[in-house]
Motif scaffolding. Sequence first.
Motif, mmCIF file in Angstrom:
data_model
loop_
_atom_site.group_PDB
_atom_site.id
_atom_site.type_symbol
_atom_site.label_atom_id
_atom_site.label_comp_id
_atom_site.label_asym_id
_atom_site.label_seq_id
_atom_site.Cartn_x
_atom_site.Cartn_y
_atom_site.Cartn_z
ATOM 1 N N GLU A 71 35.662 35.715 33.420
ATOM 2 C CA GLU A 71 35.439 36.568 32.257
ATOM 3 C C GLU A 71 36.199 37.889 32.297
ATOM 4 O O GLU A 71 36.128 38.665 31.336
ATOM 5 N N HIS A 72 36.910 38.179 33.352
ATOM 6 C CA HIS A 72 37.582 39.488 33.475
ATOM 7 C C HIS A 72 38.812 39.561 32.577
ATOM 8 O O HIS A 72 39.688 38.690 32.625
ATOM 9 N N VAL A 73 38.884 40.631 31.776
ATOM 10 C CA VAL A 73 40.051 40.917 30.946
ATOM 11 C C VAL A 73 40.722 42.181 31.487
ATOM 12 O O VAL A 73 40.107 43.261 31.493
ATOM 13 N N PRO A 74 41.971 42.078 31.952
ATOM 14 C CA PRO A 74 42.657 43.286 32.421
ATOM 15 C C PRO A 74 42.768 44.324 31.304
ATOM 16 O O PRO A 74 42.906 43.974 30.122
ATOM 17 N N ALA A 75 42.743 45.585 31.673
ATOM 18 C CA ALA A 75 42.808 46.661 30.678
ATOM 19 C C ALA A 75 44.071 46.564 29.830
ATOM 20 O O ALA A 75 44.047 46.826 28.618
ATOM 21 N N PHE A 76 45.193 46.143 30.447
ATOM 22 C CA PHE A 76 46.440 46.080 29.691
ATOM 23 C C PHE A 76 46.493 44.884 28.743
ATOM 24 O O PHE A 76 47.457 44.733 27.984
ATOM 25 N N ARG A 77 45.433 44.026 28.753
ATOM 26 C CA ARG A 77 45.368 42.880 27.848
ATOM 27 C C ARG A 77 44.233 42.992 26.832
ATOM 28 O O ARG A 77 44.036 42.086 26.023
ATOM 29 N N GLU A 78 43.487 44.084 26.868
ATOM 30 C CA GLU A 78 42.293 44.187 26.024
ATOM 31 C C GLU A 78 42.604 44.074 24.529
ATOM 32 O O GLU A 78 41.833 43.497 23.761
ATOM 33 N N ALA A 79 43.748 44.591 24.109
ATOM 34 C CA ALA A 79 44.098 44.527 22.684
ATOM 35 C C ALA A 79 44.433 43.106 22.242
ATOM 36 O O ALA A 79 44.282 42.768 21.061
ATOM 37 N N GLU A 80 44.863 42.255 23.184
ATOM 38 C CA GLU A 80 45.248 40.877 22.847
ATOM 39 C C GLU A 80 44.091 39.894 23.069
ATOM 40 O O GLU A 80 43.839 39.036 22.229
ATOM 41 N N SER A 139 45.016 30.094 31.572
ATOM 42 C CA SER A 139 45.895 30.493 32.682
ATOM 43 C C SER A 139 45.665 31.914 33.171
ATOM 44 O O SER A 139 46.281 32.328 34.164
ATOM 45 N N ALA A 140 44.778 32.668 32.522
ATOM 46 C CA ALA A 140 44.587 34.072 32.905
ATOM 47 C C ALA A 140 44.047 34.233 34.316
ATOM 48 O O ALA A 140 44.244 35.274 34.950
ATOM 49 N N GLU A 141 43.349 33.234 34.826
ATOM 50 C CA GLU A 141 42.706 33.365 36.137
ATOM 51 C C GLU A 141 43.662 33.144 37.301
ATOM 52 O O GLU A 141 43.326 33.438 38.460
ATOM 53 N N GLY A 167 51.342 40.104 35.808
ATOM 54 C CA GLY A 167 50.686 41.238 36.454
ATOM 55 C C GLY A 167 51.637 42.358 36.817
ATOM 56 O O GLY A 167 52.186 43.044 35.966
ATOM 57 N N GLY A 168 51.828 42.562 38.124
ATOM 58 C CA GLY A 168 52.711 43.613 38.587
ATOM 59 C C GLY A 168 52.152 45.003 38.369
ATOM 60 O O GLY A 168 50.945 45.246 38.484
ATOM 61 N N ALA A 169 53.042 45.920 38.011
ATOM 62 C CA ALA A 169 52.671 47.329 37.893
ATOM 63 C C ALA A 169 51.652 47.587 36.794
ATOM 64 O O ALA A 169 51.005 48.642 36.778
ATOM 65 N N LYS A 170 51.498 46.648 35.868
ATOM 66 C CA LYS A 170 50.530 46.837 34.779
ATOM 67 C C LYS A 170 49.090 46.733 35.270
ATOM 68 O O LYS A 170 48.161 47.197 34.608
ATOM 69 N N ALA A 171 48.872 46.085 36.393
ATOM 70 C CA ALA A 171 47.513 45.878 36.901
ATOM 71 C C ALA A 171 46.921 47.182 37.431
ATOM 72 O O ALA A 171 47.626 48.029 37.978
ATOM 73 N N ASP A 172 45.599 47.316 37.272
ATOM 74 C CA ASP A 172 44.930 48.516 37.774
ATOM 75 C C ASP A 172 44.017 48.160 38.945
ATOM 76 O O ASP A 172 44.000 47.027 39.427
ATOM 77 N N THR A 173 43.231 49.153 39.400
ATOM 78 C CA THR A 173 42.378 48.927 40.572
ATOM 79 C C THR A 173 41.302 47.882 40.300
ATOM 80 O O THR A 173 40.907 47.139 41.208
ATOM 81 N N ASP A 174 40.792 47.803 39.053
ATOM 82 C CA ASP A 174 39.810 46.773 38.721
ATOM 83 C C ASP A 174 40.424 45.381 38.868
ATOM 84 O O ASP A 174 39.794 44.464 39.417
#
Length: 455
Positions: free
Chosen positions: A351-360, A368-370, A384-391
């Motif tokens: 169920e986790h949505v990365p912050a940089f994907r919340e708008a999409e 495939s998100a997992e 992923g890469g640099a877009k990923a945060d600590t969460d």
Amino acid sequence: MISVLLPAGAQAQMPAEIDQVLAEVENGTLAGSRENGVLVFRGVPYAAAPTGELRWRAPQPVAEWPGVRAASAHEPPCVQPVDTDSTVANFGGVNGAQSEDCLYLTIYAPEGVRDAPVMVWFHGGAFFLGAGHLGSYDGTANARQGVITVGVNYRLGALANFVHPVLEAGREGEPQGNYALHDSVAALQWVRDNIAAFGGNPENVTIAGQSAGGGIVTNLLSLPAAEGLFDKAIVQSGSLLLPDRAPVEASRIAREALETIGIGLDASADDLRNISAQTFAASKELRAGFFFTSDPKWKPSSTVAALRAGKEFDVPILVGANQGEGGFAAARTFAELAGDEGAPAFLYRFEHVPAFREAEWTKGPIHSAELMFAFDSIDQSSWGGAKADTDDRAVALQVNSCWVAFAKLVPGSRTIECADGFTWQPYLKGETARFTTSGPEMADGREYPDGPSKD
């Protein structure tokens, strides 16, 4: 002696020297590399090239090679439709060159281990896209925790799932169709016979896959030729609990599709083998192949029939889907049928949505998100890469810890002991592991919807 002058700056563009490591397998010596604290072997052949007379036949053994064979670079993936712009990846994550000669493995292994658990990975891609060496499937994190990862390329599209009456001539009794499954069995046989050379335990093998790769795993769970070649199974968004297609029907569809590229009903086996592999990939009617077909001797039952009859291989199963896609109901049914007696089944919803994907991803993580979380491969994944945060990184550590713990399960275990004290209970009455941004938790998944809401 010829002297070659390099242009200014060319030396800086040369790849770094390989920290070479050798492994002795049945067919000869492989030269892989030490990278980021693990051993990596790329482009390892597990079967002969399925070309010429070997097109649409079960995979054949690899010939021995002389000297030391380099295993430091990937071989081209299996033939599939790609963008004419070689810098743009298709929906399976592949761009650039491909080849019909594609039956290769990628191996990530800890150094200096013995009897390490093994995870054999089958990539996704709708059965006509993808490759086993993509960044999301990087096995470095697994290897650092003592689990060997083996990524598999298997035949795709019409070169993988194809039945035609002229191919039967002179091959009475030889299985027809299902060549991707034949490849998968050959890869598992190679692992059985060779993985000890990399420190692996052939008696502790987990087969795992996502999407189409999950479909491969699903089918292996009831395939007689695969019996005894694996000990656990992971099915990520690939619970294809479907009946097999009758060979007569598959053949009819194939012949009709061939007519769209000018190949008539009078085509010979040689005619079919003289069609270029790229022609199959370019044809909208042929590119995806014709699904798995029943075979009285080689594939006598679909897995859904075996599950309902209680005749699937009784091994622990980890199965689930993502919140923002369909398929959770099928995964839940899988867990119910596989875990009703004997070895446990473990169900999850990611169920986790990365912050940089919340708008999409407004309705949850999509198909495939997992992957970059299950492999803890954020920095290698194109998602992923640099877009990923600590969460994101915390979720990746947690999810990957569960997948690794499952690969390490000893016989008789009834729970998965993940990082940070999270205990994953088996599915009995709805028990479902939810992987959320705030951490994992056990919940009752019996009432969860199949996928996102339609509004």
